[in-house]
Design a protein around this motif. Structure first.
Motif, short mmCIF file in Angstrom:
data_model
loop_
_atom_site.label_atom_id
_atom_site.label_comp_id
_atom_site.label_asym_id
_atom_site.label_seq_id
_atom_site.Cartn_x
_atom_site.Cartn_y
_atom_site.Cartn_z
N ALA A 14 0.83 -1.21 0.00
CA ALA A 14 0.00 0.00 0.00
C ALA A 14 0.86 1.26 0.00
N LEU A 15 1.90 1.26 0.83
CA LEU A 15 2.78 2.42 0.88
C LEU A 15 3.58 2.57 -0.41
N THR A 17 3.03 1.50 -3.34
CA THR A 17 2.20 1.83 -4.50
C THR A 17 1.99 3.33 -4.57
N ARG A 18 1.81 3.96 -3.41
CA ARG A 18 1.61 5.41 -3.36
C ARG A 18 2.93 6.17 -3.45
N LYS A 19 3.98 5.58 -2.86
CA LYS A 19 5.28 6.26 -2.80
C LYS A 19 6.36 5.22 -3.05
N SER A 20 6.71 5.03 -4.31
CA SER A 20 7.64 3.96 -4.69
C SER A 20 9.04 4.16 -4.13
N GLY A 90 -3.76 -2.57 -6.20
CA GLY A 90 -2.66 -1.70 -5.75
C GLY A 90 -1.34 -2.43 -5.73
N TRP A 152 -4.18 3.27 -9.37
CA TRP A 152 -3.56 4.55 -9.02
C TRP A 152 -4.61 5.66 -8.91
N GLN A 155 -6.64 5.18 -5.71
CA GLN A 155 -5.87 5.56 -4.53
C GLN A 155 -5.74 7.08 -4.40
N ALA A 156 -5.68 7.77 -5.53
CA ALA A 156 -5.55 9.22 -5.53
C ALA A 156 -6.89 9.92 -5.34
#
Length: 182
Positions: A14-15, A17-20, A90, A152, A155-156
């Motif tokens: 989860a993390l 995916t949002r912040k590679s 995700g 994506w 999530q956004a």
């Protein structure tokens, strides 16, 4: 206290995916464990990503099984597949963006997934549902791309989670369906 590996992997996915570019410290914090505990389970980022790949493949295989790809029409099977894969979209999005996973042609487990999905598209082409000018391999990549993009966007907050399956399948199938020539 025992560490729930599945929880750690889901938190990491989860993390990441949002912040590679998240650090191992950030991954540990997201999972609610110390960095030392995280390192006892995963020696570094590469080991974590490989564990995420293994976890993601297992989750995708379970989604393929649950979608019953051989039942009914190919279009209905695609809809079931997208619905089943949505909970792990995700994770799939993160893995899809990890270039090092695809070096040397990718790993065998991904090839297995690709083959199962491509077989579904080939079945749809064989029974006249899908266009034959788009290869099953391309339709498989298009499916991955749409699932990833929708994950994506969801999530956004740009796409409502309830619209995920509809948006992915309608765009994919709208482009893949064979049209009667006028």
């Amino acid at each position: 206290m025992a560490v729930d590996r599945d929880h750690v992997l889901r938190s990491a996915a989860a993390l990441l995916t949002r912040k590679s570019t998240a650090t191992m410290d950030e991954v540990a914090k997201a999972a609610g464990i110390s960095r030392a505990t995280l390192h006892r389970h995963f020696s570094g980022r590469d080991a974590l990503v490989r564990a995420l790949e293994e976890h993601g493949i297992a989750e995708c295989e379970a989604a393929l099984d649950a979608a019953r790809l051989d039942d009914g029409s190919a279009s209905d099977a695609v809809r079931r597949l997208v619905r089943e894969i949505e909970p792990v979209a995700g994770l799939l999005a993160f893995l899809y963006g990890e270039n090092e996973l695809w070096e040397d042609g990718g790993s065998d487990p991904w090839s297995r997934l690709d083959q199962r999905i491509a077989t579904l598209f080939a079945r749809g082409q064989g029974n006249g549902e899908f266009r034959i000018d788009l290869t099953p391999a391309w339709l498989t990549e298009a499916l991955y791309g749409l699932v990833t993009s929708c994950a994506w966007a969801t999530q956004a907050g740009r796409v409502a989670p309830k619209d995920f399956t509809h948006m992915v399948t309608e765009l994919l199938l709208g482009g893949a369906l064979r049209r009667e020539e006028s």
